[in-house]
Design a protein around this motif. Structure first.
Motif, mmCIF file in Angstrom:
data_model
loop_
_atom_site.group_PDB
_atom_site.id
_atom_site.type_symbol
_atom_site.label_atom_id
_atom_site.label_comp_id
_atom_site.label_asym_id
_atom_site.label_seq_id
_atom_site.Cartn_x
_atom_site.Cartn_y
_atom_site.Cartn_z
ATOM 1 N N ARG A 1 -6.614 16.442 11.273
ATOM 2 C CA ARG A 1 -5.278 15.981 10.916
ATOM 3 C C ARG A 1 -4.645 15.191 12.051
ATOM 4 O O ARG A 1 -4.939 15.424 13.210
ATOM 5 C CB ARG A 1 -4.366 17.174 10.625
ATOM 6 N N ALA A 2 -3.750 14.280 11.694
ATOM 7 C CA ALA A 2 -2.971 13.573 12.705
ATOM 8 C C ALA A 2 -1.691 13.080 12.053
ATOM 9 O O ALA A 2 -1.709 12.671 10.892
ATOM 10 C CB ALA A 2 -3.759 12.391 13.270
ATOM 11 N N SER A 3 -0.599 13.154 12.797
ATOM 12 C CA SER A 3 0.650 12.682 12.206
ATOM 13 C C SER A 3 1.190 11.448 12.924
ATOM 14 O O SER A 3 2.268 10.980 12.628
ATOM 15 C CB SER A 3 1.691 13.796 12.193
ATOM 16 N N SER A 4 0.434 10.938 13.891
ATOM 17 C CA SER A 4 0.840 9.683 14.535
ATOM 18 C C SER A 4 -0.407 8.918 14.980
ATOM 19 O O SER A 4 -1.483 9.509 15.116
ATOM 20 C CB SER A 4 1.719 9.970 15.758
ATOM 21 N N GLU A 5 -0.231 7.636 15.212
ATOM 22 C CA GLU A 5 -1.339 6.817 15.728
ATOM 23 C C GLU A 5 -1.812 7.352 17.069
ATOM 24 O O GLU A 5 -3.013 7.388 17.354
ATOM 25 C CB GLU A 5 -0.886 5.361 15.905
ATOM 26 N N GLU A 6 -0.845 7.783 17.905
ATOM 27 C CA GLU A 6 -1.194 8.311 19.229
ATOM 28 C C GLU A 6 -2.182 9.472 19.112
ATOM 29 O O GLU A 6 -3.149 9.555 19.870
ATOM 30 C CB GLU A 6 0.070 8.789 19.963
ATOM 31 N N GLU A 7 -1.924 10.366 18.142
ATOM 32 C CA GLU A 7 -2.827 11.507 17.955
ATOM 33 C C GLU A 7 -4.226 11.052 17.544
ATOM 34 O O GLU A 7 -5.217 11.645 17.960
ATOM 35 C CB GLU A 7 -2.288 12.448 16.869
ATOM 36 N N ILE A 8 -4.299 10.019 16.722
ATOM 37 C CA ILE A 8 -5.623 9.554 16.277
ATOM 38 C C ILE A 8 -6.415 9.003 17.463
ATOM 39 O O ILE A 8 -7.586 9.339 17.657
ATOM 40 C CB ILE A 8 -5.507 8.488 15.159
ATOM 41 N N PHE A 9 -5.760 8.170 18.288
ATOM 42 C CA PHE A 9 -6.446 7.661 19.484
ATOM 43 C C PHE A 9 -6.919 8.828 20.354
ATOM 44 O O PHE A 9 -8.048 8.819 20.851
ATOM 45 C CB PHE A 9 -5.527 6.743 20.301
ATOM 46 N N VAL B 1 0.860 -1.182 0.000
ATOM 47 C CA VAL B 1 0.000 0.000 0.000
ATOM 48 C C VAL B 1 0.895 1.231 0.000
ATOM 49 O O VAL B 1 1.872 1.288 0.755
ATOM 50 C CB VAL B 1 -0.877 0.055 1.266
ATOM 51 N N VAL B 2 0.592 2.198 -0.853
ATOM 52 C CA VAL B 2 1.317 3.460 -0.838
ATOM 53 C C VAL B 2 0.403 4.535 -0.275
ATOM 54 O O VAL B 2 -0.766 4.610 -0.636
ATOM 55 C CB VAL B 2 1.790 3.861 -2.254
ATOM 56 N N SER B 3 0.940 5.358 0.625
ATOM 57 C CA SER B 3 0.130 6.397 1.247
ATOM 58 C C SER B 3 0.875 7.732 1.202
ATOM 59 O O SER B 3 2.079 7.770 1.442
ATOM 60 C CB SER B 3 -0.138 5.983 2.689
ATOM 61 N N PRO B 4 0.176 8.843 0.911
ATOM 62 C CA PRO B 4 0.820 10.146 1.052
ATOM 63 C C PRO B 4 1.110 10.392 2.530
ATOM 64 O O PRO B 4 0.372 9.908 3.398
ATOM 65 C CB PRO B 4 -0.210 11.134 0.512
ATOM 66 N N ILE B 5 2.168 11.129 2.810
ATOM 67 C CA ILE B 5 2.603 11.327 4.202
ATOM 68 C C ILE B 5 1.486 11.932 5.064
ATOM 69 O O ILE B 5 1.363 11.613 6.240
ATOM 70 C CB ILE B 5 3.910 12.161 4.262
ATOM 71 N N SER B 6 0.633 12.771 4.457
ATOM 72 C CA SER B 6 -0.445 13.403 5.229
ATOM 73 C C SER B 6 -1.466 12.377 5.725
ATOM 74 O O SER B 6 -2.209 12.639 6.655
ATOM 75 C CB SER B 6 -1.155 14.455 4.375
ATOM 76 N N GLN B 7 -1.501 11.217 5.081
ATOM 77 C CA GLN B 7 -2.455 10.173 5.484
ATOM 78 C C GLN B 7 -1.759 9.001 6.168
ATOM 79 O O GLN B 7 -2.403 8.011 6.520
ATOM 80 C CB GLN B 7 -3.201 9.639 4.251
ATOM 81 N N PHE B 8 -0.438 9.108 6.321
ATOM 82 C CA PHE B 8 0.341 7.945 6.755
ATOM 83 C C PHE B 8 -0.137 7.359 8.083
ATOM 84 O O PHE B 8 -0.280 6.142 8.217
ATOM 85 C CB PHE B 8 1.827 8.313 6.846
ATOM 86 N N ALA B 9 -0.410 8.222 9.071
ATOM 87 C CA ALA B 9 -0.818 7.716 10.393
ATOM 88 C C ALA B 9 -2.121 6.925 10.285
ATOM 89 O O ALA B 9 -2.286 5.879 10.926
ATOM 90 C CB ALA B 9 -0.989 8.865 11.381
ATOM 91 N N PHE B 10 -3.035 7.408 9.438
ATOM 92 C CA PHE B 10 -4.317 6.716 9.261
ATOM 93 C C PHE B 10 -4.120 5.383 8.544
ATOM 94 O O PHE B 10 -4.751 4.379 8.879
ATOM 95 C CB PHE B 10 -5.294 7.612 8.474
ATOM 96 N N ALA C 1 -8.305 8.974 6.513
ATOM 97 C CA ALA C 1 -8.641 10.222 7.204
ATOM 98 C C ALA C 1 -9.589 10.004 8.375
ATOM 99 O O ALA C 1 -10.176 8.919 8.533
ATOM 100 C CB ALA C 1 -9.302 11.183 6.216
ATOM 101 N N LEU C 2 -9.716 11.068 9.187
ATOM 102 C CA LEU C 2 -10.726 11.122 10.249
ATOM 103 C C LEU C 2 -11.557 12.377 9.995
ATOM 104 O O LEU C 2 -11.014 13.467 9.846
ATOM 105 C CB LEU C 2 -10.043 11.205 11.624
ATOM 106 N N TYR C 3 -12.872 12.191 9.915
ATOM 107 C CA TYR C 3 -13.766 13.298 9.599
ATOM 108 C C TYR C 3 -14.722 13.518 10.760
ATOM 109 O O TYR C 3 -15.314 12.569 11.272
ATOM 110 C CB TYR C 3 -14.547 12.958 8.323
ATOM 111 N N ASP C 4 -14.837 14.766 11.198
ATOM 112 C CA ASP C 4 -15.778 15.101 12.263
ATOM 113 C C ASP C 4 -17.110 15.487 11.621
ATOM 114 O O ASP C 4 -17.222 16.536 10.998
ATOM 115 C CB ASP C 4 -15.216 16.263 13.099
#
Ligand code: 8DG
Ligand code: MN
Ligand code: MN
Length: 352
Positions: free
Chosen positions: A329-337, A278-287, A318-321
């Motif tokens: 936005r999130a740049s790590s898994e920790e931020e997403i949690f 899977v290839v992901s752009p860096i802006s989506q990498f954490a997701f 992505a994560l959508y509210d």
């Protein structure tokens, strides 16, 4: 035997993404039984029932010790009447008649064999079964038209069925890593899926690739694939023999490829292995990292939590509210949690 009055019921939170679940499972007999019923439901296109059994199994996997008495289960989430009957049967009789008869049923056996062919899903398998095809020989003799993936899947059936070891996964990471570095020196590659959760074997090897500069990942996949096709063929190196990282079966699903390559272990024998790239752009990498690490049920529960408890939509992009009508936005898994209001669960505890 304990009296019910002496039993302390277990207690776990309702969503698998709120629970820490390592690979240590104190209730493997019960969870194997429920997983088999889940698999049977999924193969029969009864996804709702499949999820119910998967959720029940996940609750038992998260318990700190073996269940010995039904009353320990009082108040636990996700244990429906059907799952409880199966558990009771096993606790009382050592086996569940439903599980045993499912395991022995001709239809289940045929569905397992046929969907074990790479590229064959439950719908195709079901159609073949209705045409009297129950095994590989009958399929070969039937003259059914197979697509390229299915032809390769049939040809390499035994290899693909054989679990991939961590050593093999790391060897493949070396090869794919070199290929990635050649086509895009700054690109990064990570092992995801079960191996990232600490499993020692898997049914495939999952990789996620990104580039530190947004946009530079565009076109990486086709470059990577043609590099692999042209350069890896017949490249002999110590114990590892890689030949023709197959062009046989490469199918694109958005930016996702699933391909199969031959490696030689010490045996110098070739084998086919499934690889998910899977290839992901860096802006989506954490997701993408969170979404491709699994387990499948953990992912499903994360999305259910996001939707039902937070009014958000989570995907591997992505994560959508939904209320605020904006992407978070999130740049790590920790931020997403954290955005989801969940305690961070590391990969090795996502084995729901
Ligand atoms: P295994 O291979 O070791 O047996 O298990 P695994 O690594 O946990 O399972 P997997 O089937 O390889 O799946 C790994 C993760 O990838 C899983 O959490 C779900 C995710 N995944 C797919 N297919 C797709 C897909 O088409 N889209 C997205 N976004 N994720 C997917 O398996
Ligand atoms: Mn995997
Ligand atoms: Mn996979």
């Amino acid at each position: 035997l304990m009296n019910d009055s002496e039993v302390t019921p277990f207690s776990v939170p309702g969503y698998a993404c709120q629970r820490r679940c390592t690979l240590e499972n104190h209730n493997a007999v019960l969870t194997d039984a429920l997983s088999l019923l889940a698999e049977n439901a999924e193969l029969s296109d009864e996804d709702g029932r499949g999820v119910a059994f998967r959720r029940a199994a996940a609750v038992l996997k998260a318990l700190p010790s073996a269940v010995t008495n039904m009353s320990q289960l009082t108040g636990l989430p996700c244990l429906g009447g059907h799952s409880l009957r199966v558990i009771k049967d096993i606790l009382e009789n050592g086996t569940s008649s439903e599980v045993e008869s499912t395991k022995e049923s001709e239809r289940f056996k045929a569905l397992k064999v046929l969907t074990g062919i790479f590229g064959v899903g439950s719908k195709t398998a079901d159609r073949w079964i209705r045409e009297g095809i129950h095994n590989l020989q009958q399929l070969r003799d039937s003259g059914q038209t197979l697509n390229r993936a299915q032809q390769a899947g049939l040809e390499h059936y035994d290899d693909i069925k054989q679990p991939v070891s961590l050593a093999e996964a790391e060897a493949i990471r070396g090869i794919v890593g070199r290929a990635v570095a050649s086509v895009s020196p700054e690109a990064q590659i990570v092992l995801t899926g079960g191996f990232r959760r600490g499993k020692l074997t898997g049914h495939d090897v999952d990789f996620l690739i990104t580039h530190p500069e947004e946009g530079s990942e565009v076109g990486l996949m086709p470059k990577l694939v043609s590099w692999l096709e042209s350069r890896v063929s017949c490249h002999l190196q110590n114990v590892l023999l890689i030949c023709d990282v197959i062009f046989l079966l490469m199918f694109a699903l958005f930016c996702r490829f699933s391909l199969c390559c031959f490696i030689d272990k010490q045996t110098r024998r070739w084998r086919a292995v499934r690889v998910d790239l899977v290839v992901s752009p860096i802006s989506q990498f954490a997701f993408a990292l969170l979404g491709w690490t699994g387990s499948k049920l953990f992912e499903r529960e994360l999305r259910r939590w996001a939707g039902h408890e937070k009014g958000m939509s989570l995907s591997s992009h992505a994560l959508y509210d939904n209320k605020q009508g904006r992407y978070i936005r999130a740049s790590s898994e920790e931020e997403i949690f954290a955005h989801l209001g969940l305690e961070f669960i590391p990969p090795n505890e996502r084995n729901a």
